[in-house]
Design a protein around this motif. Structure first.
Motif, PDB file in Angstrom:
ATOM      1  N   VAL A 294       0.590  -1.056  -0.075  1.00  0.00           N
ATOM      2  CA  VAL A 294       0.143  -0.083  -0.083  1.00  0.00           C
ATOM      3  C   VAL A 294       1.317   1.368  -0.454  1.00  0.00           C
ATOM      4  O   VAL A 294       1.456   1.195   0.642  1.00  0.00           O
ATOM      5  CB  VAL A 294      -0.833   0.458   1.153  1.00  0.00           C
ATOM      6  N   ARG A 295       0.950   1.913  -1.072  1.00  0.00           N
ATOM      7  CA  ARG A 295       1.469   3.516  -1.223  1.00  0.00           C
ATOM      8  C   ARG A 295       0.688   4.560  -0.348  1.00  0.00           C
ATOM      9  O   ARG A 295      -0.910   4.919  -1.368  1.00  0.00           O
ATOM     10  CB  ARG A 295       1.589   3.519  -2.823  1.00  0.00           C
ATOM     11  N   LEU A 296       1.141   5.639   0.371  1.00  0.00           N
ATOM     12  CA  LEU A 296       0.289   5.954   1.432  1.00  0.00           C
ATOM     13  C   LEU A 296       1.084   6.999   0.732  1.00  0.00           C
ATOM     14  O   LEU A 296       2.129   7.898   0.401  1.00  0.00           O
ATOM     15  CB  LEU A 296       1.089   6.071   2.247  1.00  0.00           C
ATOM     16  N   GLY A 297      -0.148   8.591   0.547  1.00  0.00           N
ATOM     17  CA  GLY A 297      -0.815   9.571   0.275  1.00  0.00           C
ATOM     18  C   GLY A 297      -0.114  10.623   0.776  1.00  0.00           C
ATOM     19  O   GLY A 297       0.188  10.047   1.977  1.00  0.00           O
ATOM     20  N   PRO A 298      -0.165  11.577   1.078  1.00  0.00           N
ATOM     21  CA  PRO A 298       0.397  12.806   2.088  1.00  0.00           C
ATOM     22  C   PRO A 298      -0.132  12.824   2.905  1.00  0.00           C
ATOM     23  O   PRO A 298       0.035  12.341   4.072  1.00  0.00           O
ATOM     24  CB  PRO A 298       0.634  13.705   1.008  1.00  0.00           C
ATOM     25  N   VAL A 299      -1.381  12.825   2.905  1.00  0.00           N
ATOM     26  CA  VAL A 299      -2.719  11.985   4.538  1.00  0.00           C
ATOM     27  C   VAL A 299      -2.220  11.425   4.529  1.00  0.00           C
ATOM     28  O   VAL A 299      -2.370  11.216   6.683  1.00  0.00           O
ATOM     29  CB  VAL A 299      -4.176  12.879   3.599  1.00  0.00           C
ATOM     30  N   GLY A 300      -2.207   9.640   4.441  1.00  0.00           N
ATOM     31  CA  GLY A 300      -1.880   9.077   4.563  1.00  0.00           C
ATOM     32  C   GLY A 300      -0.497   8.555   5.574  1.00  0.00           C
ATOM     33  O   GLY A 300      -0.597   8.262   6.060  1.00  0.00           O
ATOM     34  N   GLU A 301      -0.027   9.029   4.875  1.00  0.00           N
ATOM     35  CA  GLU A 301       1.893   9.035   5.301  1.00  0.00           C
ATOM     36  C   GLU A 301       1.806   9.822   6.497  1.00  0.00           C
ATOM     37  O   GLU A 301       2.354   9.186   7.697  1.00  0.00           O
ATOM     38  CB  GLU A 301       2.831   9.984   4.317  1.00  0.00           C
ATOM     39  N   ILE A 302       0.728  10.711   6.945  1.00  0.00           N
ATOM     40  CA  ILE A 302       1.014  11.865   8.063  1.00  0.00           C
ATOM     41  C   ILE A 302       0.493  10.409   9.436  1.00  0.00           C
ATOM     42  O   ILE A 302       0.564  10.602   9.670  1.00  0.00           O
ATOM     43  CB  ILE A 302       0.466  12.956   7.873  1.00  0.00           C
ATOM     44  N   LEU A 303      -0.761  10.436   8.902  1.00  0.00           N
ATOM     45  CA  LEU A 303      -1.427   9.929   9.820  1.00  0.00           C
ATOM     46  C   LEU A 303      -0.816   7.926  10.219  1.00  0.00           C
ATOM     47  O   LEU A 303      -1.017   8.218  11.894  1.00  0.00           O
ATOM     48  CB  LEU A 303      -2.875   9.155   8.969  1.00  0.00           C
ATOM     49  N   TRP A 304       0.038   7.340   9.383  1.00  0.00           N
ATOM     50  CA  TRP A 304       0.614   6.548   9.432  1.00  0.00           C
ATOM     51  C   TRP A 304       1.804   6.724  10.381  1.00  0.00           C
ATOM     52  O   TRP A 304       1.967   5.964  11.769  1.00  0.00           O
ATOM     53  CB  TRP A 304       0.587   5.444   8.513  1.00  0.00           C
ATOM     54  N   ARG A 305       1.961   7.477  10.389  1.00  0.00           N
ATOM     55  CA  ARG A 305       3.753   8.334  10.936  1.00  0.00           C
ATOM     56  C   ARG A 305       2.515   8.615  12.735  1.00  0.00           C
ATOM     57  O   ARG A 305       4.098   7.232  13.255  1.00  0.00           O
ATOM     58  CB  ARG A 305       3.928   9.622  10.311  1.00  0.00           C
ATOM     59  N   ILE A 306       1.903   8.954  12.991  1.00  0.00           N
ATOM     60  CA  ILE A 306       2.045   9.082  14.045  1.00  0.00           C
ATOM     61  C   ILE A 306       1.241   8.282  15.223  1.00  0.00           C
ATOM     62  O   ILE A 306       1.136   8.998  16.132  1.00  0.00           O
ATOM     63  CB  ILE A 306       0.736  10.554  14.238  1.00  0.00           C
ATOM     64  N   ALA A 307       0.102   7.567  14.390  1.00  0.00           N
ATOM     65  CA  ALA A 307      -0.060   6.591  14.735  1.00  0.00           C
ATOM     66  C   ALA A 307       0.681   5.347  15.472  1.00  0.00           C
ATOM     67  O   ALA A 307       0.067   4.112  15.634  1.00  0.00           O
ATOM     68  CB  ALA A 307      -1.752   5.940  13.764  1.00  0.00           C
ATOM     69  N   ALA A 308       1.598   5.723  15.816  1.00  0.00           N
ATOM     70  CA  ALA A 308       2.892   4.877  15.382  1.00  0.00           C
ATOM     71  C   ALA A 308       2.449   4.112  17.287  1.00  0.00           C
ATOM     72  O   ALA A 308       2.257   2.946  17.602  1.00  0.00           O
ATOM     73  CB  ALA A 308       4.622   5.045  15.807  1.00  0.00           C
ATOM     74  N   ALA A 309       2.220   4.750  17.723  1.00  0.00           N
ATOM     75  CA  ALA A 309       1.685   4.876  19.080  1.00  0.00           C
ATOM     76  C   ALA A 309       0.146   5.337  19.181  1.00  0.00           C
ATOM     77  O   ALA A 309      -0.299   6.405  18.449  1.00  0.00           O
ATOM     78  CB  ALA A 309       2.271   5.602  20.376  1.00  0.00           C
ATOM     79  N   PRO A 310      -1.033   5.217  20.454  1.00  0.00           N
ATOM     80  CA  PRO A 310      -1.928   5.493  19.803  1.00  0.00           C
ATOM     81  C   PRO A 310      -2.231   7.375  19.996  1.00  0.00           C
ATOM     82  O   PRO A 310      -1.748   7.979  20.618  1.00  0.00           O
ATOM     83  CB  PRO A 310      -2.318   5.137  20.757  1.00  0.00           C
ATOM     84  N   VAL A 311      -2.764   7.506  19.295  1.00  0.00           N
ATOM     85  CA  VAL A 311      -3.452   9.160  19.411  1.00  0.00           C
ATOM     86  C   VAL A 311      -4.771   9.782  19.237  1.00  0.00           C
ATOM     87  O   VAL A 311      -6.078   8.470  18.483  1.00  0.00           O
ATOM     88  CB  VAL A 311      -2.852   9.919  17.830  1.00  0.00           C
ATOM     89  N   SER A 312      -4.926  10.607  19.748  1.00  0.00           N
ATOM     90  CA  SER A 312      -6.505  11.194  19.068  1.00  0.00           C
ATOM     91  C   SER A 312      -7.202  11.148  17.723  1.00  0.00           C
ATOM     92  O   SER A 312      -5.820  12.000  17.290  1.00  0.00           O
ATOM     93  CB  SER A 312      -6.655  12.065  20.045  1.00  0.00           C
ATOM     94  N   THR A 313      -8.322  11.606  17.436  1.00  0.00           N
ATOM     95  CA  THR A 313      -8.771  12.394  16.640  1.00  0.00           C
ATOM     96  C   THR A 313      -8.011  13.742  15.766  1.00  0.00           C
ATOM     97  O   THR A 313      -7.706  14.341  15.121  1.00  0.00           O
ATOM     98  CB  THR A 313      -9.728  12.400  16.010  1.00  0.00           C
ATOM     99  N   ASP A 314      -7.776  14.409  17.113  1.00  0.00           N
ATOM    100  CA  ASP A 314      -7.495  15.524  17.295  1.00  0.00           C
ATOM    101  C   ASP A 314      -6.140  15.931  17.155  1.00  0.00           C
ATOM    102  O   ASP A 314      -5.633  16.523  15.997  1.00  0.00           O
ATOM    103  CB  ASP A 314      -7.544  16.538  18.685  1.00  0.00           C
ATOM    104  N   GLU A 315      -5.766  15.255  17.950  1.00  0.00           N
ATOM    105  CA  GLU A 315      -3.727  15.191  18.043  1.00  0.00           C
ATOM    106  C   GLU A 315      -3.157  15.137  16.346  1.00  0.00           C
ATOM    107  O   GLU A 315      -2.772  15.393  15.345  1.00  0.00           O
ATOM    108  CB  GLU A 315      -3.227  13.966  18.420  1.00  0.00           C
TER     109      GLU A 315
END
Length: 353
Positions: A294-315
Protein backbone atom coordinates in the motif's frame (compact mmCIF):
# COMPACT_ATOMS: atom_id res chain seq x y z
CA UNK A 1 20.86 -38.32 -20.87
CA UNK A 2 21.09 -40.47 -17.75
CA UNK A 3 19.83 -39.97 -14.24
CA UNK A 4 23.11 -38.39 -13.20
CA UNK A 5 22.58 -35.31 -15.36
CA UNK A 6 22.18 -32.88 -12.45
CA UNK A 7 21.38 -29.22 -12.93
CA UNK A 8 21.37 -26.28 -10.53
CA UNK A 9 18.43 -23.88 -10.95
CA UNK A 10 19.26 -20.85 -8.76
CA UNK A 11 20.09 -23.08 -5.81
CA UNK A 12 17.62 -25.91 -6.43
CA UNK A 13 19.37 -29.02 -7.71
CA UNK A 14 17.58 -31.55 -9.88
CA UNK A 15 18.52 -34.90 -11.36
CA UNK A 16 16.79 -34.95 -14.74
CA UNK A 17 15.14 -38.27 -15.61
CA UNK A 18 14.37 -38.37 -19.33
CA UNK A 19 13.63 -42.08 -19.71
CA UNK A 20 10.19 -41.21 -21.10
CA UNK A 21 11.69 -39.25 -24.04
CA UNK A 22 13.13 -40.58 -27.26
CA UNK A 23 16.85 -40.33 -27.88
CA UNK A 24 16.77 -37.13 -29.93
CA UNK A 25 14.58 -35.25 -27.43
CA UNK A 26 16.75 -36.39 -24.55
CA UNK A 27 19.95 -35.33 -26.33
CA UNK A 28 18.46 -31.94 -27.20
CA UNK A 29 17.51 -31.32 -23.60
CA UNK A 30 21.07 -32.07 -22.54
CA UNK A 31 22.39 -29.46 -24.99
CA UNK A 32 19.91 -26.86 -23.76
CA UNK A 33 20.71 -27.33 -20.06
CA UNK A 34 24.45 -27.96 -20.25
CA UNK A 35 25.26 -24.48 -18.86
CA UNK A 36 23.28 -25.33 -15.69
CA UNK A 37 24.84 -28.75 -15.25
CA UNK A 38 26.67 -29.50 -11.99
CA UNK A 39 29.62 -31.84 -12.51
CA UNK A 40 30.65 -34.58 -10.11
CA UNK A 41 27.21 -34.58 -8.46
CA UNK A 42 24.99 -37.66 -8.52
CA UNK A 43 21.25 -38.17 -8.32
CA UNK A 44 21.38 -39.53 -4.79
CA UNK A 45 23.49 -36.75 -3.31
CA UNK A 46 22.19 -34.51 -0.53
CA UNK A 47 20.08 -31.65 -1.87
CA UNK A 48 19.45 -33.26 -5.25
CA UNK A 49 15.83 -34.09 -6.03
CA UNK A 50 14.52 -36.10 -8.99
CA UNK A 51 12.81 -34.31 -11.86
CA UNK A 52 10.98 -36.63 -14.22
CA UNK A 53 10.65 -35.20 -17.74
CA UNK A 54 7.62 -36.47 -19.65
CA UNK A 55 7.03 -33.57 -22.07
CA UNK A 56 9.06 -33.40 -25.26
CA UNK A 57 8.43 -29.64 -25.61
CA UNK A 58 11.61 -27.93 -24.34
CA UNK A 59 9.73 -24.74 -23.44
CA UNK A 60 7.25 -26.68 -21.30
CA UNK A 61 10.16 -28.39 -19.56
CA UNK A 62 11.85 -25.06 -18.94
CA UNK A 63 8.69 -23.59 -17.38
CA UNK A 64 8.19 -26.67 -15.22
CA UNK A 65 11.77 -26.59 -13.90
CA UNK A 66 11.50 -22.87 -13.12
CA UNK A 67 8.19 -23.22 -11.27
CA UNK A 68 9.39 -26.21 -9.28
CA UNK A 69 12.59 -24.37 -8.36
CA UNK A 70 10.67 -21.28 -7.26
CA UNK A 71 8.66 -23.51 -4.96
CA UNK A 72 11.79 -24.97 -3.39
CA UNK A 73 13.48 -21.59 -2.88
CA UNK A 74 10.43 -19.81 -1.42
CA UNK A 75 11.40 -17.79 1.65
CA UNK A 76 15.12 -18.55 1.41
CA UNK A 77 16.08 -16.01 -1.28
CA UNK A 78 14.70 -12.85 -2.85
CA UNK A 79 13.18 -14.12 -6.10
CA UNK A 80 12.74 -11.61 -8.92
CA UNK A 81 11.21 -12.21 -12.33
CA UNK A 82 14.12 -10.48 -14.02
CA UNK A 83 17.07 -10.89 -16.34
CA UNK A 84 20.47 -11.09 -14.70
CA UNK A 85 23.79 -9.85 -16.11
CA UNK A 86 27.23 -9.64 -14.54
CA UNK A 87 30.74 -8.35 -15.02
CA UNK A 88 33.29 -9.80 -12.68
CA UNK A 89 31.79 -10.01 -9.20
CA UNK A 90 29.09 -7.42 -9.87
CA UNK A 91 25.60 -8.20 -11.11
CA UNK A 92 22.55 -6.19 -12.13
CA UNK A 93 18.91 -7.24 -12.42
CA UNK A 94 16.70 -6.01 -15.27
CA UNK A 95 13.06 -6.02 -14.20
CA UNK A 96 10.67 -5.98 -17.15
CA UNK A 97 7.33 -4.22 -17.33
CA UNK A 98 4.65 -4.64 -19.99
CA UNK A 99 6.26 -4.76 -23.42
CA UNK A 100 9.81 -5.07 -22.04
CA UNK A 101 11.22 -8.51 -22.84
CA UNK A 102 13.68 -10.01 -20.36
CA UNK A 103 14.69 -12.78 -22.76
CA UNK A 104 15.29 -10.29 -25.56
CA UNK A 105 17.46 -8.24 -23.20
CA UNK A 106 19.41 -11.33 -22.15
CA UNK A 107 19.96 -12.37 -25.74
CA UNK A 108 21.20 -8.93 -26.83
CA UNK A 109 23.21 -7.96 -23.75
CA UNK A 110 24.48 -11.40 -22.76
CA UNK A 111 26.94 -11.21 -25.63
CA UNK A 112 28.67 -8.33 -23.82
CA UNK A 113 28.09 -9.16 -20.15
CA UNK A 114 27.94 -12.43 -18.22
CA UNK A 115 24.61 -14.21 -18.63
CA UNK A 116 23.04 -15.12 -15.27
CA UNK A 117 19.40 -15.69 -16.27
CA UNK A 118 16.73 -14.56 -18.69
CA UNK A 119 13.83 -14.80 -16.24
CA UNK A 120 14.71 -15.51 -12.59
CA UNK A 121 17.22 -13.63 -10.45
CA UNK A 122 17.57 -15.20 -7.00
CA UNK A 123 19.50 -13.11 -4.46
CA UNK A 124 20.85 -14.87 -1.38
CA UNK A 125 21.03 -13.23 2.04
CA UNK A 126 24.62 -12.07 1.42
CA UNK A 127 23.70 -10.43 -1.89
CA UNK A 128 25.07 -13.20 -4.10
CA UNK A 129 23.04 -13.97 -7.22
CA UNK A 130 22.42 -17.71 -7.58
CA UNK A 131 23.01 -18.25 -11.31
CA UNK A 132 20.35 -19.73 -13.57
CA UNK A 133 21.84 -19.78 -17.10
CA UNK A 134 18.87 -21.71 -18.48
CA UNK A 135 17.95 -22.00 -22.15
CA UNK A 136 16.69 -18.69 -23.50
CA UNK A 137 13.02 -18.70 -24.46
CA UNK A 138 12.45 -16.92 -27.80
CA UNK A 139 9.11 -16.23 -29.48
CA UNK A 140 9.24 -17.91 -32.88
CA UNK A 141 5.98 -16.40 -34.22
CA UNK A 142 4.81 -12.90 -33.17
CA UNK A 143 1.24 -14.00 -33.85
CA UNK A 144 1.63 -16.79 -31.29
CA UNK A 145 3.53 -15.25 -28.33
CA UNK A 146 3.03 -18.34 -26.16
CA UNK A 147 4.72 -20.55 -28.76
CA UNK A 148 8.37 -20.20 -27.80
CA UNK A 149 11.49 -21.99 -28.87
CA UNK A 150 14.45 -22.77 -26.61
CA UNK A 151 18.08 -22.03 -27.38
CA UNK A 152 21.07 -22.76 -25.23
CA UNK A 153 23.28 -19.88 -24.03
CA UNK A 154 26.18 -21.40 -25.95
CA UNK A 155 24.18 -21.53 -29.19
CA UNK A 156 23.37 -17.83 -28.78
CA UNK A 157 26.95 -16.87 -27.94
CA UNK A 158 26.12 -15.61 -24.44
CA UNK A 159 29.06 -15.04 -22.14
CA UNK A 160 29.59 -17.19 -19.07
CA UNK A 161 29.16 -15.33 -15.80
CA UNK A 162 31.92 -15.23 -13.24
CA UNK A 163 31.12 -16.70 -9.84
CA UNK A 164 30.35 -15.42 -7.35
CA UNK A 165 28.49 -12.32 -8.54
CA UNK A 166 26.72 -9.98 -6.11
CA UNK A 167 23.76 -7.77 -6.98
CA UNK A 168 24.90 -4.14 -7.10
CA UNK A 169 22.22 -2.54 -9.28
CA UNK A 170 18.57 -2.80 -10.20
CA UNK A 171 17.02 -1.45 -13.41
CA UNK A 172 13.35 -1.28 -14.36
CA UNK A 173 12.87 -1.67 -18.13
CA UNK A 174 10.43 0.49 -20.08
CA UNK A 175 10.31 -0.12 -23.81
CA UNK A 176 9.11 2.80 -25.95
CA UNK A 177 8.81 1.98 -29.69
CA UNK A 178 9.00 5.65 -30.69
CA UNK A 179 12.10 6.55 -28.65
CA UNK A 180 15.11 7.45 -30.78
CA UNK A 181 17.81 7.11 -28.11
CA UNK A 182 17.95 5.11 -24.86
CA UNK A 183 17.91 6.90 -21.53
CA UNK A 184 18.94 5.70 -18.07
CA UNK A 185 17.31 7.81 -15.36
CA UNK A 186 17.10 7.56 -11.61
CA UNK A 187 13.82 6.20 -10.29
CA UNK A 188 12.27 7.09 -6.90
CA UNK A 189 12.70 4.19 -4.52
CA UNK A 190 8.99 3.66 -3.83
CA UNK A 191 8.19 3.62 -7.56
CA UNK A 192 10.91 1.00 -8.05
CA UNK A 193 9.66 -1.13 -5.16
CA UNK A 194 6.16 -1.21 -6.60
CA UNK A 195 7.55 -2.29 -9.97
CA UNK A 196 9.72 -4.98 -8.40
CA UNK A 197 6.98 -6.32 -6.11
CA UNK A 198 4.82 -6.92 -9.18
CA UNK A 199 7.67 -9.03 -10.59
CA UNK A 200 8.61 -11.06 -7.51
CA UNK A 201 7.72 -14.43 -6.00
CA UNK A 202 6.78 -15.32 -2.40
CA UNK A 203 7.92 -11.92 -1.15
CA UNK A 204 6.02 -12.01 2.20
CA UNK A 205 7.92 -15.15 3.22
CA UNK A 206 11.17 -13.18 3.51
CA UNK A 207 12.22 -11.56 6.75
CA UNK A 208 11.74 -7.77 6.39
CA UNK A 209 10.74 -8.08 2.70
CA UNK A 210 10.43 -4.38 1.83
CA UNK A 211 13.64 -3.58 3.66
CA UNK A 212 15.36 -6.32 1.71
CA UNK A 213 14.08 -5.06 -1.63
CA UNK A 214 15.04 -1.50 -0.76
CA UNK A 215 18.58 -2.63 0.00
CA UNK A 216 18.80 -4.45 -3.31
CA UNK A 217 17.28 -1.60 -5.32
CA UNK A 218 19.33 1.27 -3.91
CA UNK A 219 22.85 0.07 -4.71
CA UNK A 220 25.09 1.91 -7.19
CA UNK A 221 23.12 5.13 -6.77
CA UNK A 222 19.92 3.43 -7.92
CA UNK A 223 17.29 2.35 -8.51
CA UNK A 224 17.12 3.16 -12.21
CA UNK A 225 14.64 3.27 -15.07
CA UNK A 226 15.87 2.37 -18.57
CA UNK A 227 13.77 3.81 -21.40
CA UNK A 228 14.64 2.39 -24.80
CA UNK A 229 13.47 1.25 -28.19
CA UNK A 230 16.09 -1.38 -29.02
CA UNK A 231 17.68 -2.99 -25.99
CA UNK A 232 20.87 -3.67 -27.90
CA UNK A 233 21.51 0.08 -27.96
CA UNK A 234 21.76 0.15 -24.15
CA UNK A 235 25.07 -1.64 -23.68
CA UNK A 236 27.02 1.53 -22.91
CA UNK A 237 24.45 2.86 -20.44
CA UNK A 238 24.35 -0.40 -18.50
CA UNK A 239 28.13 -0.65 -18.52
CA UNK A 240 28.23 2.53 -16.42
CA UNK A 241 26.39 0.71 -13.63
CA UNK A 242 29.15 -1.86 -13.38
CA UNK A 243 31.63 1.01 -12.95
CA UNK A 244 29.55 2.92 -10.38
CA UNK A 245 30.31 2.80 -6.66
CA UNK A 246 28.13 -0.10 -5.50
CA UNK A 247 27.95 1.26 -1.95
CA UNK A 248 26.62 4.69 -2.88
CA UNK A 249 22.92 5.31 -2.18
CA UNK A 250 21.39 8.25 -3.98
CA UNK A 251 18.75 9.13 -1.43
CA UNK A 252 18.47 8.07 2.24
CA UNK A 253 15.67 5.76 3.25
CA UNK A 254 14.49 4.04 6.40
CA UNK A 255 12.35 1.02 7.11
CA UNK A 256 10.04 0.03 9.92
CA UNK A 257 9.19 -3.54 10.91
CA UNK A 258 5.99 -4.30 12.76
CA UNK A 259 6.19 -4.07 16.55
CA UNK A 260 2.94 -4.43 18.51
CA UNK A 261 2.05 -1.42 20.70
CA UNK A 262 -0.62 -1.82 23.38
CA UNK A 263 -3.47 0.72 23.33
CA UNK A 264 -3.28 3.46 25.98
CA UNK A 265 -6.94 4.32 26.50
CA UNK A 266 -10.04 5.85 25.02
CA UNK A 267 -8.61 9.35 24.73
CA UNK A 268 -6.03 8.16 22.14
CA UNK A 269 -8.13 5.92 19.89
CA UNK A 270 -6.26 5.67 16.58
CA UNK A 271 -3.33 3.26 16.31
CA UNK A 272 -1.54 1.26 13.64
CA UNK A 273 -2.85 -2.17 12.77
CA UNK A 274 -0.32 -5.01 12.28
CA UNK A 275 1.80 -4.75 9.13
CA UNK A 276 4.52 -6.86 7.57
CA UNK A 277 7.16 -4.26 6.68
CA UNK A 278 7.44 -0.61 5.62
CA UNK A 279 9.93 1.55 3.74
CA UNK A 280 10.14 5.35 3.83
CA UNK A 281 12.17 6.84 1.03
CA UNK A 282 12.24 8.90 -2.12
CA UNK A 283 8.70 8.81 -3.49
CA UNK A 284 6.91 8.39 -0.16
CA UNK A 285 6.04 5.45 2.07
CA UNK A 286 5.20 1.87 1.11
CA UNK A 287 3.62 -0.47 3.68
CA UNK A 288 3.21 -4.22 3.22
CA UNK A 289 -0.04 -5.44 4.82
CA UNK A 290 -0.12 -9.24 4.66
CA UNK A 291 0.74 -9.73 0.96
CA UNK A 292 -0.54 -6.34 -0.28
CA UNK A 293 1.74 -3.31 -0.82
CA UNK A 294 0.00 0.00 0.00
CA UNK A 295 1.48 3.30 -1.10
CA UNK A 296 0.45 6.12 1.24
CA UNK A 297 -0.58 9.57 0.06
CA UNK A 298 0.49 12.76 1.89
CA UNK A 299 -2.33 12.65 4.47
CA UNK A 300 -2.10 8.90 4.92
CA UNK A 301 1.65 9.08 5.41
CA UNK A 302 1.25 11.60 8.26
CA UNK A 303 -1.56 9.64 9.90
CA UNK A 304 0.32 6.35 9.77
CA UNK A 305 3.50 7.98 11.08
CA UNK A 306 1.91 9.59 14.14
CA UNK A 307 -0.18 6.50 14.93
CA UNK A 308 2.92 4.48 15.88
CA UNK A 309 1.45 5.01 19.36
CA UNK A 310 -2.28 5.61 19.86
CA UNK A 311 -3.34 9.20 19.12
CA UNK A 312 -6.61 11.09 19.31
CA UNK A 313 -8.36 12.43 16.22
CA UNK A 314 -7.66 15.98 17.45
CA UNK A 315 -3.95 15.19 17.47
CA UNK A 316 -4.31 13.74 13.98
CA UNK A 317 -5.94 16.94 12.70
CA UNK A 318 -3.20 19.04 14.30
CA UNK A 319 -0.39 16.92 12.82
CA UNK A 320 -1.79 17.07 9.28
CA UNK A 321 -2.27 20.86 9.44
CA UNK A 322 1.21 21.30 10.91
CA UNK A 323 2.80 19.35 8.06
CA UNK A 324 0.63 20.33 5.10
CA UNK A 325 -0.68 23.71 6.18
CA UNK A 326 -4.23 24.91 6.92
CA UNK A 327 -7.03 24.07 4.50
CA UNK A 328 -10.80 24.65 4.70
CA UNK A 329 -11.42 20.93 4.15
CA UNK A 330 -8.68 19.70 6.51
CA UNK A 331 -11.12 18.04 8.92
CA UNK A 332 -12.84 16.13 6.15
CA UNK A 333 -9.50 15.12 4.57
CA UNK A 334 -8.32 13.71 7.89
CA UNK A 335 -11.63 11.90 8.50
CA UNK A 336 -11.51 10.43 4.99
CA UNK A 337 -7.85 9.49 5.45
CA UNK A 338 -8.53 7.68 8.71
CA UNK A 339 -11.49 5.84 7.20
CA UNK A 340 -9.43 4.76 4.19
CA UNK A 341 -6.50 3.52 6.28
CA UNK A 342 -8.90 1.61 8.52
CA UNK A 343 -10.49 0.02 5.45
CA UNK A 344 -7.07 -0.88 4.04
CA UNK A 345 -6.09 -2.48 7.34
CA UNK A 346 -3.36 0.03 8.25
CA UNK A 347 -5.14 1.65 11.21
CA UNK A 348 -7.68 0.57 13.79
CA UNK A 349 -9.31 2.14 16.79
CA UNK A 350 -7.70 1.38 20.13
CA UNK A 351 -9.72 -0.70 22.56
CA UNK A 352 -10.69 0.98 25.80
CA UNK A 353 -8.99 -0.45 28.86
Amino acid sequence: MNEDFVIDAFGARWALDTAALDGDASARLKVLWERCRVLRVAAGDVGVEPFVVTDSDPYAVSRAITLASLQRRRGSAALLHAAGLSRGERAIALVGQSGAGKSTASRALGQHFGYLSDETVAIEADGRVAPYPKPVSIISDPEAPWDKGEWSPDELGLRKASEPAYLTGLVVLERDPVRTAPELVKLPLIDALLAVIAQSSSLPLLDRPLHRLAELASGSGGPYLLRYNEIGDCKGLLATLFDADAEVQRHPWTSEPFSPIPPKGTDRPIVRAPWRDAVHGEGGTLVLVDETPVRLGPVGEILWRIAAAPVSTDEAYAAVVADLGPHPDADRAVDDGIAQLVELGLLHFATAQ
